[in-house]
Design a protein around this motif. Structure first.
Motif, mmCIF file in Angstrom:
data_model
loop_
_atom_site.group_PDB
_atom_site.id
_atom_site.type_symbol
_atom_site.label_atom_id
_atom_site.label_comp_id
_atom_site.label_asym_id
_atom_site.label_seq_id
_atom_site.Cartn_x
_atom_site.Cartn_y
_atom_site.Cartn_z
ATOM 1 N N PRO A 127 0.838 -1.205 0.000
ATOM 2 C CA PRO A 127 0.000 0.000 0.000
ATOM 3 C C PRO A 127 0.870 1.252 0.000
ATOM 4 N N ASP A 128 0.302 2.353 -0.497
ATOM 5 C CA ASP A 128 0.989 3.631 -0.418
ATOM 6 C C ASP A 128 1.026 4.066 1.043
ATOM 7 N N TYR A 130 0.198 6.125 4.117
ATOM 8 C CA TYR A 130 -0.963 6.947 4.460
ATOM 9 C C TYR A 130 -0.501 8.203 5.172
ATOM 10 N N LYS A 135 -9.283 11.757 2.040
ATOM 11 C CA LYS A 135 -9.743 11.409 0.695
ATOM 12 C C LYS A 135 -9.173 10.071 0.225
ATOM 13 N N VAL A 136 -8.025 9.680 0.759
ATOM 14 C CA VAL A 136 -7.394 8.432 0.326
ATOM 15 C C VAL A 136 -7.428 7.371 1.417
ATOM 16 N N GLU A 138 -9.895 5.407 2.529
ATOM 17 C CA GLU A 138 -10.581 4.175 2.117
ATOM 18 C C GLU A 138 -9.685 3.351 1.191
ATOM 19 N N HIS A 139 -9.007 4.030 0.260
ATOM 20 C CA HIS A 139 -8.100 3.338 -0.659
ATOM 21 C C HIS A 139 -6.950 2.687 0.110
ATOM 22 N N PHE A 140 -6.404 3.422 1.087
ATOM 23 C CA PHE A 140 -5.326 2.879 1.901
ATOM 24 C C PHE A 140 -5.789 1.625 2.633
ATOM 25 N N GLN A 142 -8.257 -0.417 1.904
ATOM 26 C CA GLN A 142 -8.483 -1.525 0.965
ATOM 27 C C GLN A 142 -7.161 -2.136 0.503
ATOM 28 N N SER A 143 -6.144 -1.298 0.298
ATOM 29 C CA SER A 143 -4.829 -1.809 -0.094
ATOM 30 C C SER A 143 -4.248 -2.698 0.999
ATOM 31 N N THR A 146 -6.222 -6.017 1.161
ATOM 32 C CA THR A 146 -5.848 -6.877 0.039
ATOM 33 C C THR A 146 -4.484 -7.508 0.271
#
Length: 172
Positions: A127-128, A130, A135-136, A138-140, A142-143, A146
């Motif tokens: 993952p990137d 955090y 704004k990011v 949720e993406h973090f 999920q990464s 996963t």
């Protein structure tokens, strides 16, 4: 013909006498500084309020991420119960692992949408980092989910999973 008088340059007007005293100048300067201080104080008050709002938002996102991570970890460590007649759940002798059919059932029942684990799967992307940006978030999350799901063998405890996710949270 009459002779013209010689041309002379006009003399500049005398400057007006300075009627303001040094005390008047000091008061003007003081009033100007006071106005500037008030403007700066108003700007600081606005920015402090904005920073407080952003801090509260970041705290809320952080708490949400922690709650989601706890739910994820609970879901990963507590598989749903299989049907009572599922003889295929017997693990291979002395392997300590679920039989392939049981692993496939677990993955499909948990809703992960992944195939049964294979030793030759490619490594998932990390993952990137955090940085606290909601704004990011949720993406973090999920990464991280996963990666943990695809690398289960590397995460032997919940504490390890939590420490790994927190290592990617550099701010907020």
């Amino acid at each position: 013909a009459p002779c013209a008088p010689p041309m002379t340059q006009p003399t500049p007007p005398a400057p007006l006498p300075d009627t303001s005293s040094p005390q008047d100048n000091a008061w003007s300067c003081l009033l100007s500084l006071e106005t500037q201080v008030q403007l700066i104080q108003a700007s600081l008050t606005f920015h402090i309020a904005e920073l407080t709002r952003l801090h509260q938002t970041t705290e809320a996102v952080s708490l949400s991420l922690q709650a989601l991570l706890e739910c994820l970890l609970l879901a990963l460590t507590t598989p749903p119960m299989p049907p009572a007649d599922a003889e295929w759940l017997v693990s291979a002798p002395s392997s300590g692992f679920l039989a392939p059919a049981a692993a496939e059932w677990f993955v499909s029942a948990s809703g992960l949408g992944l195939s049964a684990p294979h030793s030759k799967l490619p490594h998932p992307a990390l993952p990137d980092v955090y940085d606290g940006d909601c704004k990011v978030g949720e993406h973090f999350l999920q990464s991280c989910i996963t990666y943990i799901q695809l690398s289960r063998e590397a995460f032997t405890s919940n504490a390890l999973k939590i420490a790994w996710v927190l290592s990617y949270m550099k701010a907020g």
